[in-house]
Design a protein around this motif. Structure first.
Motif, short mmCIF file in Angstrom:
data_model
loop_
_atom_site.label_atom_id
_atom_site.label_comp_id
_atom_site.label_asym_id
_atom_site.label_seq_id
_atom_site.Cartn_x
_atom_site.Cartn_y
_atom_site.Cartn_z
N TYR A 922 37.50 44.01 48.21
CA TYR A 922 38.47 43.49 47.00
C TYR A 922 38.02 43.98 45.82
N THR A 952 46.31 36.22 38.35
CA THR A 952 46.39 34.87 37.52
C THR A 952 45.95 35.30 36.23
N PHE A 967 31.10 35.06 46.23
CA PHE A 967 32.21 35.55 47.04
C PHE A 967 31.97 34.66 48.49
N ASP A 970 36.49 33.46 51.45
CA ASP A 970 37.87 32.71 51.34
C ASP A 970 38.14 33.20 49.56
N SER A 971 37.08 32.95 48.87
CA SER A 971 37.62 33.18 47.66
C SER A 971 36.30 33.91 46.80
N THR A 973 34.59 33.92 42.77
CA THR A 973 34.68 33.34 41.54
C THR A 973 33.89 34.29 40.76
N ASN A 985 38.11 30.68 40.12
CA ASN A 985 38.19 30.96 41.39
C ASN A 985 39.45 31.56 41.92
N VAL A 986 39.28 32.58 42.54
CA VAL A 986 40.58 33.51 43.25
C VAL A 986 40.51 33.46 44.55
N PRO A 987 41.53 32.80 45.20
CA PRO A 987 41.40 32.69 46.69
C PRO A 987 41.74 34.22 47.20
N THR A 988 41.38 34.70 48.26
CA THR A 988 41.27 35.71 48.80
C THR A 988 42.62 35.91 49.78
N ASN A 989 42.69 34.92 50.53
CA ASN A 989 43.90 34.60 51.51
C ASN A 989 45.01 33.92 50.91
N GLN A 990 46.10 34.86 50.69
CA GLN A 990 47.39 34.32 49.91
C GLN A 990 48.17 33.66 50.94
#
Lengths: 991, 292
Positions: A922, A952, A967, A970-971, A973, A985-990
């Motif tokens: 990512y 976001t 990391f 799943d997310s 930060t 906190n950015v989730p990686t699975n959308q």
């Protein structure tokens, strides 16, 4: 998802037992008395909150900012279940077509809004519809405005760019009043019609108080009041040093806040009652009062409560007469009673019984020295010839003092006398001879003799002894500090010129720490380590004359700022007391104690000083004058660089900013708090850390004025609280200090210095054997290489390259093929690679260079790939992200690189890209447009594939960068920093 | 701070003084022209928010060559504030949100419309980015609004923008009026600054658009929150302008520049005429307001 946000606090409001604060787009609810944060609720969409308007028709609060608004309801905690949220947002934010300045509830469902183009809109909150709007003819942009609900109508006050306030009834053809007089933009309007007061604040630094020129006959809520009266400027007052942002009106005060971080308390006649500085030199953006307390929100991200008694009941002053015509010395004893000495007598004054007792002093010379022991029970008085009296204050029952020693010493001419602890008296006589005396029954004996190293003024200003009675720490009048041990005449260690030319004012030893204060505006910290004593760090205070600590934790320190007596809270970085007394060149003393007032123990400070031969006593009850932090403030300006560290369970942030401070802050479950702050001479642009062990690391920071600082920092956790111990290793100016550059030239005959004023834009460090090599990218386009030797603690320039032609913005060290490589990026969009594996001897030429961005590169991230490949991502001033795939053709030789593929996009941000992170597959980018974009990347058959995943927004304006916190698959930060900071906190699975 | 500190800190500040420009911003317009050739064939130009006048200076110098008779070149400078006179520039002290101002401009052009409108106006910044960006966008829209009255079809509009969080709303607005909208950053504008310039070419207002000054032109809003974040926001092409060999505004240069043998300190060309803080400085000259 936002984990926490710290940014400009642009709205504050008292509501019932609560304080509401708009921090970025979030509504924060605090309990007023417990100061606890009860809830944090998302209010608007990526928009700062600028106002809260509670409804007079129920428990609803209108929340607005920018073009958006929403309504939150507050439930009664008595009636709601434990654990349920008190605040609840009633609907998604509504977006208007223009900026909102003011709002007022018309009835329980309708609200009137004033837009920045002088349009009044009425919205039905229940239905969510715009029901009517009235545009005024004066439709140039407004900087401020206020709506006032009248019985039948709405009154509009509009602050125009033409420096006037236009008052009109909503919908009316012609304005009622033009308030003219300001010379700049109007920043705020407050109005209290029941008290006939309008207050305006402006760009022109003035506060103006307006009102009807004669007693109105109608109440302020009627149209007649506004039609019939003639409103004039009653007072035009100046108290702020910069623009005045907001004001509020209480039952008897007008309070204005400004860009100069000052709160000015005025009475209705425009008399300045009190001026207080707060929010660490940041701008104060918001203010509100509930008639007993004031709340302010500032540019330092802090929210602070201030008791209004600060303006009305600051201190209790009295002058006491103890029957001494011309007192020479005053001092407080252990029982907080007063000792007054003149040429012949010592008077003991009991504050409770008001009884005084007089002791005659039979000394030959009228010049007498007086010193009080650490416990404040022993008072020593000596004259120059050696006559010594020691008095003891009784610690129980009736208060009085006893003369326990009365003797004559044969030490020659005595120049100074100080207690070291409670047992030792340290005398200094001619030729730097120091004699340490201790009592033996009713007599005294010499227990140690020392000789001070030669200096111009060879006597002492302070002394102390450590708890093991091993070390005597003595400070001489030339500012040097010497450490002696009993058996040796000469010092075992000397620190020269620690405290300027007046010498240290106090020396304190607590456990193994030595803390000294001086009249050079600093506190110095030393530590006793094994057999040695080491200087750790210095703390600069906002006032020159630092005298002594008033508490055991060494947190409250007192001194003088010119004519004013100051008490300063070190942890909170704020002044607790400021009272004019004429200055420090007089006898004075201060004591802190607790006293029962109305069944409550109150912390008090009593200050005694002599002025015009009178004994003045000023008592402060701290709860009446001390501000309380709801949210602790930190950097007052942009954060330029930040590093987050995890120490066991605690997160620690190290940050450097435009406000020239480097701060180390801790975060526990609820609170973000600065633990220490260090100053640079100019803005801090970059910082790097190097871990020594689990809780100890080096911090290198650099920035303006070509300054580089290195600190050794240890973060300790003791009884649940974090303590930072730091040692300053290097404070280096590449161009030399001012003194080194200019010598003793005065500003008048100063010759022109042709060297550029250079800034260090970025640096990185490399461990090299036991020492370090530091690479600094500088604004004069030079790349400089320094060596830092652990032993000598010196920074030395060892190499320099003028390869680049413009300012270097980024430097980063990576390892490829086991070789260390440096990457530099410039304002022209160049990405350049340097082999630095043999840094001392290399000829220092780059082996690869390419141009990615059209202009300056503000963000850089890299990822190592298998098979000699490297991915370099850059983000720049041109809004675009570039990724290049590089390959080293020869495994054994790092002499060249080939670019295999490149990818670029400028679709994701509309402004400068200032932060990039490559984590797993990512990539995160952050930009000044306040968006954080998540992309996924991969390399397939030598081709870069990069795809948009999500985006976001952040509440932090002027984003300067991003640091990765975590990391977990799943997310991701990250901490985004700029004007404030936000952990996202950015989730990686959308889904 | 020494007298020469500012000269060292900012190369363009120093060059502006040495070359006789009233402000360093002159270089920004020159560099925009290098890239976009906006002065080509222009004989009638309007400089909005002109004070202190550096862009008007640039226009006078560069437009002269576009006409055989110098008198055929007309430059009108508009500002709310008074501005020191400049030869060859017609000054109008007026509000750009008023129709009367638009009419006076057209009157100066003898009924013809302008080939080029430029606006380097910026508000007094508060320090809160969203307000500053909003006020700047309103200033730009006010400039665009008066431009719709005075600019010929096919004309060029250049204005300062702040690239903040909502700048895409402004781009979508401008795209309704111009065929080509790009954002440009001259080398003389600092890397760290959020300032940039929109260069809008080929003025083509929407069909049936009637210029109107009764209501201010408002900027667009996010239709729904899908547009607030995501890949579908309106983002216009960016270019950095100015010669690569030009001085870089972030680089620190020595006072003796390459090829120079001497340096002489120069006073600013034009000092501020009437700043808002003037009064307090006068009033407090003899009394001190101290932060104690």
């Amino acid at each position: 998802m936002s984990v926490f946000t710290r940014t400009d606090v642009t709205a504050v409001k008292f509501y019932k037992n609560y304080v509401l604060a708009g921090i970025g787009s979030t509504v924060n609810l605090f309990h007023k008395t417990s100061t606890k944060l009860l809830q944090r609720l998302s209010g608007l969409y990526g928009q700062k909150i600028y106002g809260f308007v509670p409804s007079q028709y129920g428990d609803k609060i209108f929340v607005f900012g920018g073009k958006q608004f929403t309504v939150v309801s507050l439930s009664d905690p008595e009636q709601s279940n434990e654990g349920t949220d008190l605040l609840c947002r009633l609907f998604e934010p509504v977006v208007c077509d223009d900026w909102l300045h003011s709002a007022v509830w018309i009835n329980k469902d309708v609200i009137a809004l004033l837009t920045a183009h002088n349009v009044v809109q009425k919205w039905d909150i229940k239905a969510g519809t715009l029901t009517s709007q009235h545009a005024s003819k004066d439709n140039s942009i407004l900087y401020s405005g206020l709506l006032l609900k009248l019985e039948e109508d709405v009154l509009v006050m509009a602050g125009t760019v033409f420096s006037e306030v236009i008052i009109h009834k909503c919908g009316a053809e012609r304005p009622l009043h033009h308030l003219k007089g300001h010379k700049g933009v109007i920043f705020s309007i407050s109005c209290e019609p029941s008290r006939n007061i309008i207050v305006t604040t402006s760009d022109d630094r003035s506060v103006r108080i307006w009102g009807p020129d004669n007693e109105p006959t109608h109440p302020g809520t009627t149209v007649e009041y506004w039609k019939d009266t003639n409103i004039v400027c009653k007072h035009e007052v100046y108290g702020h040093l910069a623009r005045v942002m907001r004001s509020c009106i209480t039952n008897d005060l007008i309070i204005s806040v400004g860009e100069d971080s000052a709160i000015c308390y005025w009475d209705y006649e425009g008399k300045l009652l009190k001026k207080a500085l707060t929010h660490q030199n940041g701008c104060i953006w918001s203010v509100d009062s509930d008639n007993t307390t004031l709340v302010t929100g500032g540019g330092d991200c802090g929210v602070i409560l201030h008791p209004l008694t600060i303006a009305t009941d600051y201190s209790y002053n009295e002058i006491i007469d103890v029957g001494v015509a011309s007192p020479k010395k005053v001092i407080f004893t252990a029982r907080k009673n007063l000792l007054v000495m003149d040429e012949n007598v010592l008077v003991y004054y009991d504050f409770i019984s008001k009884v005084k007792s007089t002791h005659k002093l039979n000394h030959d010379s009228t010049y007498k020295l007086l010193s009080i022991s650490s416990c404040k029970q022993l008072i020593a008085i000596a004259d120059m010839t050696g006559k010594l009296d020691v008095f003891l204050e009784k610690c129980k029952d009736d208060a009085f003092i006893l003369n326990i020693i009365d003797t004559k010493l044969q030490l020659g001419k005595i120049l100074s006398m100080h207690w070291a602890g409670n047992r030792h008296l340290v005398f200094c006589s001619d030729d730097g001879n120091v004699s340490v005396l201790a009592s033996n029954n009713a007599t005294v004996e010499i227990v140690a003799r020392f000789v001070l190293p030669f200096c111009k003024e060879r006597w002492l200003t302070a002394s102390a002894i450590d708890s093991g009675s091993k070390y005597f720490v003595l400070g001489d009048r030339c500012g040097n500090i010497h450490i002696f041990v009993k058996e040796q005449k000469d010092p075992v260690k000397s620190f020269s010129k620690v405290h300027g030319r007046y010498g240290p004012t106090s020396i304190n030893i607590v456990n193994n720490d030595i803390i000294t204060t001086g009249r050079d505006g600093t506190i110095m910290y030393f530590t006793i380590q094994g057999d040695g004593i080491k200087r750790l760090s210095a703390k600069d205070l906002a006032f020159e004359w630092v005298e002594k600590f008033l508490d055991k934790d060494q947190n409250l320190v007192c001194g003088f700022q010119e004519r004013v007596f100051v008490v300063y809270n070190i942890k909170d970085n704020c002044k607790v007391i400021e009272t004019p007394c004429g200055g420090g060149h007089r006898s004075w003393d201060a004591v802190r104690y607790f006293e029962k007032v109305n069944e409550k123990y109150e912390e008090c400070i009593k200050f005694v000083y002599l002025k015009d031969a009178a004994i003045n006593i000023t008592t402060f009850q701290l709860s009446k004058i001390t501000s309380t932090n709801l949210v602790h403030g930190s950097h007052a300006k942009e954060i330029n660089c930040l590093k987050a560290l995890k120490l066991n369970d605690d997160a620690v942030y190290i940050s450097g900013g435009e406000d020239t401070t480097l701060r180390i802050s801790s975060v526990d479950a609820v609170n973000f708090k600065d633990e220490v702050a260090f100053k640079h001479l100019s803005s801090i642009r970059t910082l790097k850390t190097h871990a020594i062990d689990d809780n100890r690391f080096l911090i290198m920071s650099a920035g303006g004025r070509a300054q580089i600082c290195i600190k050794d920092v240890q973060i300790l956790k003791e009884n649940g609280t974090i303590r930072v111990k730091s040692e300053e290793l290097v404070d280096h100016f590449i161009r030399g200090t001012d003194k080194e550059r200019k010598g003793n030239q005065t500003w008048r005959n100063c010759s022109i210095d042709f060297d550029p004023e250079m800034r260090i834009m970025d640096l990185d460090l490399l461990k090299y054997k036991d020492d370090f090599v530091i690479f600094a990218g500088c604004s004069d386009s030079h790349l400089r290489v320094f060596s830092y030797k652990n032993k000598s603690k010196k920074l030395e320039l060892i190499n320099e390259s003028k390869y680049h032609n413009t300012c270097i913005l980024k430097t980063k060290i990576i390892t490829i093929l086991n070789k260390t490589t440096l990457i530099t990026c410039t304002t022209r969009g160049d990405v350049t690679m340097w082999d630095i594996s043999d840094v001392i001897n290399c000829n220092f030429e780059p082996f690869f260079s390419t141009k990615t961005n059209k202009s300056g590169i503000n963000a850089l991230a890299t990822a190592n790939l298998p098979e000699n490949q490297l991915l370099v991502a850059t983000g720049g001033d041109d809004n675009s992200i570039h990724i290049i795939l590089l390959e080293i053709p020869d495994q054994d030789y790092l002499g060249s690189m080939i670019m295999l593929n490149s990818w670029q996009s400028s679709n994701f941000h509309s402004s400068q890209i200032t932060g990039l992170c490559l984590v797993g597959n990512y990539m995160l980018s952050s930009s000044i447009d306040q968006r954080v974009t998540l992309l996924s990347w991969s390399v397939k058959e030598r081709n870069i594939v990069c795809e948009f995943v999500s985006q976001t927004s952040t509440d932090v304006a002027d984003v300067q960068g991003m640091d990765l916190l975590e990391f977990n698959g799943d997310s991701i930060t990250v901490c985004v920093f700029g004007k404030g900071m936000e952990v996202i906190n950015v989730p990686t699975n959308q889904e | 701070m020494g007298k020469t500190s500012k000269d060292k800190r900012d190369i363009y500040y120093r060059l502006a003084k040495e070359e006789g420009w009233r402000a360093r911003s002159a270089f920004k317009l020159l560099q925009i022209n290098e890239e976009h050739n906006i002065f080509k064939g222009v004989t009638r130009a309007v400089d909005l928010c002109a004070a202190p006048g550096s862009w008007s200076q640039v226009l006078t110098k560069n437009l002269r060559q576009n006409a055989q008779n110098v008198d055929d070149v007309k430059i009108v400078a508009v500002d709310l504030q008074a501005m020191a006179a400049l030869p060859g520039v017609i000054q109008i002290q007026g509000d750009i949100t008023k129709v009367s101002t638009a009419n006076s401009i057209i009157q100066e052009f003898e009924g013809l419309k302008a080939d080029l409108v430029v606006c380097d106006g910026a508000p007094d910044v508060t320090g809160l980015h969203d307000i500053d960006e909003y006020v700047q966008s309103q200033l730009l829209l006010a400039a665009l609004n008066i431009t719709t009255h005075v600019l010929k079809y096919g004309g060029v509009f250049v204005a300062k923008i702040f690239r903040g969080k909502d700048v895409s709303l402004l781009y979508s607005q401008l795209k309704q009026f111009f065929e080509h909208v790009t954002v440009s950053k001259p080398r003389s504008s600092r890397n760290s600054s959020i300032e940039a310039f929109v260069v809008c070419k080929n003025y083509q207002p929407p069909e049936g658009y009637i210029p109107n000054m009764v209501n201010p032109l408002l900027d667009h809003k996010y239709c729904d929150f899908n547009q607030f974040t995501g890949p579908n926001r309106v983002i216009v092409p960016f270019n950095a302008c100015g010669d690569l060999s030009a001085y870089d505004s972030d680089t620190s240069y020595p006072l003796l520049l390459e090829g120079q043998t001497s340096y002489e300190y120069k006073e600013p060309v034009q000092s501020p005429i009437n700043p808002p803080y003037k009064e307090i400085l006068e009033k407090t000259r003899n009394i001190q307001i101290k932060n104690t």
